[in-house]
Write a protein that holds these residues in place. Structure first.
Motif, PDB file in Angstrom:
ATOM      1  N   GLY A 134       0.851  -1.167   0.010  1.00 19.59           N
ATOM      2  CA  GLY A 134      -0.031  -0.093  -0.010  1.00 19.59           C
ATOM      3  C   GLY A 134       0.658   1.239  -0.003  1.00 19.59           C
ATOM      4  N   PHE A 135       2.080   1.412   0.600  1.00 19.58           N
ATOM      5  CA  PHE A 135       2.947   2.514   0.780  1.00 19.58           C
ATOM      6  C   PHE A 135       3.434   2.809  -0.604  1.00 19.58           C
ATOM      7  CE2 PHE A 135       6.249   5.069   2.211  1.00 19.58           C
ATOM      8  CZ  PHE A 135       5.804   5.856   2.950  1.00 19.58           C
ATOM      9  N   PHE A 136       3.553   1.952  -1.449  1.00 19.56           N
ATOM     10  CA  PHE A 136       4.450   2.169  -2.691  1.00 19.56           C
ATOM     11  C   PHE A 136       3.398   2.194  -3.874  1.00 19.56           C
ATOM     12  CE2 PHE A 136       7.973   0.916   0.063  1.00 19.56           C
ATOM     13  CZ  PHE A 136       8.585   2.071   0.017  1.00 19.56           C
ATOM     14  N   ALA A 137       2.096   1.794  -3.562  1.00 18.37           N
ATOM     15  CA  ALA A 137       1.171   1.644  -4.675  1.00 18.37           C
ATOM     16  C   ALA A 137       1.006   2.929  -5.317  1.00 18.37           C
ATOM     17  CB  ALA A 137      -0.115   1.191  -4.284  1.00 18.37           C
ATOM     18  N   PRO A 138       0.806   3.054  -6.725  1.00 15.09           N
ATOM     19  CA  PRO A 138       0.928   4.069  -7.527  1.00 15.09           C
ATOM     20  C   PRO A 138      -0.677   4.635  -7.549  1.00 15.09           C
ATOM     21  CG  PRO A 138       1.416   2.600  -8.809  1.00 15.09           C
ATOM     22  CD  PRO A 138       1.556   2.028  -7.550  1.00 15.09           C
ATOM     23  N   ARG A 139      -1.581   3.634  -7.238  1.00 18.43           N
ATOM     24  CA  ARG A 139      -3.037   3.794  -7.240  1.00 18.43           C
ATOM     25  C   ARG A 139      -3.518   2.582  -6.768  1.00 18.43           C
ATOM     26  NH1 ARG A 139      -5.898   5.076 -12.555  1.00 18.43           N
ATOM     27  NH2 ARG A 139      -7.790   4.663 -11.032  1.00 18.43           N
ATOM     28  N   ALA A 140      -4.909   2.231  -6.338  1.00 20.61           N
ATOM     29  CA  ALA A 140      -5.633   1.199  -6.050  1.00 20.61           C
ATOM     30  C   ALA A 140      -5.112   0.358  -4.874  1.00 20.61           C
ATOM     31  CB  ALA A 140      -5.723   0.249  -7.318  1.00 20.61           C
ATOM     32  N   SER A 141      -4.499   1.043  -3.914  1.00 22.29           N
ATOM     33  CA  SER A 141      -3.709   0.301  -2.840  1.00 22.29           C
ATOM     34  C   SER A 141      -4.664  -0.761  -2.133  1.00 22.29           C
ATOM     35  CB  SER A 141      -3.228   1.317  -1.919  1.00 22.29           C
ATOM     36  OG  SER A 141      -4.466   2.164  -1.256  1.00 22.29           O
ATOM     37  N   TYR A 142      -6.013  -0.327  -2.298  1.00 23.46           N
ATOM     38  CA  TYR A 142      -6.644  -1.543  -1.515  1.00 23.46           C
ATOM     39  C   TYR A 142      -6.930  -2.728  -2.237  1.00 23.46           C
ATOM     40  CZ  TYR A 142     -10.243   0.247  -5.133  1.00 23.46           C
ATOM     41  OH  TYR A 142     -10.650   0.500  -6.175  1.00 23.46           O
ATOM     42  N   LEU A 143      -6.844  -2.764  -3.519  1.00 21.98           N
ATOM     43  CA  LEU A 143      -6.860  -3.904  -4.503  1.00 21.98           C
ATOM     44  C   LEU A 143      -5.625  -4.738  -4.234  1.00 21.98           C
ATOM     45  CD1 LEU A 143      -8.499  -2.777  -7.737  1.00 21.98           C
ATOM     46  CD2 LEU A 143      -9.569  -4.017  -6.059  1.00 21.98           C
ATOM     47  N   LEU A 144      -4.496  -3.790  -4.275  1.00 17.59           N
ATOM     48  CA  LEU A 144      -3.372  -4.620  -4.093  1.00 17.59           C
ATOM     49  C   LEU A 144      -3.381  -5.404  -2.487  1.00 17.59           C
ATOM     50  CD1 LEU A 144      -0.609  -2.382  -5.657  1.00 17.59           C
ATOM     51  CD2 LEU A 144      -1.809  -4.101  -6.544  1.00 17.59           C
ATOM     52  N   GLY A 145      -3.840  -4.599  -1.590  1.00 18.75           N
ATOM     53  CA  GLY A 145      -3.829  -5.176  -0.194  1.00 18.75           C
ATOM     54  C   GLY A 145      -4.695  -6.398  -0.187  1.00 18.75           C
ATOM     55  N   LEU A 146      -5.745  -6.424  -0.793  1.00 19.44           N
ATOM     56  CA  LEU A 146      -6.826  -7.487  -1.037  1.00 19.44           C
ATOM     57  C   LEU A 146      -6.178  -8.679  -1.660  1.00 19.44           C
ATOM     58  CD1 LEU A 146      -9.840  -8.414  -0.718  1.00 19.44           C
ATOM     59  CD2 LEU A 146      -9.965  -7.691  -3.023  1.00 19.44           C
ATOM     60  N   LEU A 147      -5.444  -8.565  -2.523  1.00 16.28           N
ATOM     61  CA  LEU A 147      -4.638  -9.632  -3.058  1.00 16.28           C
ATOM     62  C   LEU A 147      -3.603 -10.127  -2.236  1.00 16.28           C
ATOM     63  CD1 LEU A 147      -4.301  -8.167  -6.951  1.00 16.28           C
ATOM     64  CD2 LEU A 147      -5.680  -9.894  -6.038  1.00 16.28           C
TER      65      LEU A 147
END
Length: 226
Positions: A134-147
């Motif tokens: 989440g800290f380094f996500a350019p966008r859609a951090s919630y989707l990356l955390g979900l994955l």
């Protein structure tokens, strides 16, 4: 004769204005056809603009708190997901989960391996990978955390069914259902929320940090001067 008289009167008025040396705002004499009276107030807006206080690029605490929030755009985020899963932050988060599982697999029943398991793999409590994603996500951090939470659930399920002895404790069969629900329901949801919070915190730091605000203003000045 009429034109000559008008010319003489115009010349007389110009000589009169030159001798009296009146200011443009106080000059009430008649102007000739085609002449314009100088605007004495034309310089006032520019002077007032210079006298206005310059706004700094660093917002206050509450301003940075509010501006750090970004509403989710689910459709656009889903379209950008194939490129987001190839970012370094997400790949590093998945690598942390695999490393945590590998440490438990190679060094079972050790304090360090148990700590790595709880910090990197255990769904719902292992939030270090979500923090990184989440800290380094350019966008859609919630989707990356979900994955990342789903990957943790898969690894956790594999260990429960294949390598339960490596965890050091024997799990009764009646707890398998609750653990699987934690793996694929509670874990991914908490991971999505934590990754979104990490992305918000990164934006908050960027807005509230004086050094970063000054660097942003300097970069804006350099880009505007090009």
């Amino acid at each position: 004769m009429a034109r000559a008289k008008q010319t003489d009167r115009a010349e007389a008025r110009r000589r009169y204005r030159q001798t009296t040396a009146q200011t443009p705002g106080d000059d009430d004499t008649e102007l000739d056809f085609g002449e314009r009276r100088p605007d004495a107030t034309s310089a006032k807006p520019a002077q007032a603009k210079r006298n206005e206080p310059q706004q700094t690029g660093r917002p206050g605490f509450m301003g940075a708190f509010r501006q750090s929030y970004r509403p989710p755009h689910v459709r656009e985020d889903l379209l950008a997901l194939p490129s987001l899963v190839r970012t370094r932050g997400f790949l590093a988060a998945i690598a942390l989960v695999i490393v945590g599982a590998g440490v438990v697999l190679v060094f079972p029943n050790y304090t360090g391996s148990r700590f790595a398991w709880e910090l990197l793999v255990w769904p719902g409590s292992a939030l270090a990978p979500q923090l990184l994603a989440g800290f380094f996500a350019p966008r859609a951090s919630y989707l990356l955390g979900l994955l990342v939470g789903i990957v943790q659930g898969i690894v956790f399920t594999i260990f429960l069914t294949q390598f339960a002895d490596r965890l050091g404790t024997t799990l009764p069969p009646d707890q398998m259902t609750s653990l699987l629900s934690v793996s694929f329901l509670t874990g991914p949801i908490s991971g999505a929320l934590f990754a979104a919070a990490a992305a918000w915190y990164r934006r908050f730091l960027a807005l509230s940090s004086p050094a970063r605000a000054g660097a942003g203003k300097g970069g804006a000045r350099r880009s505007s001067s090009r």
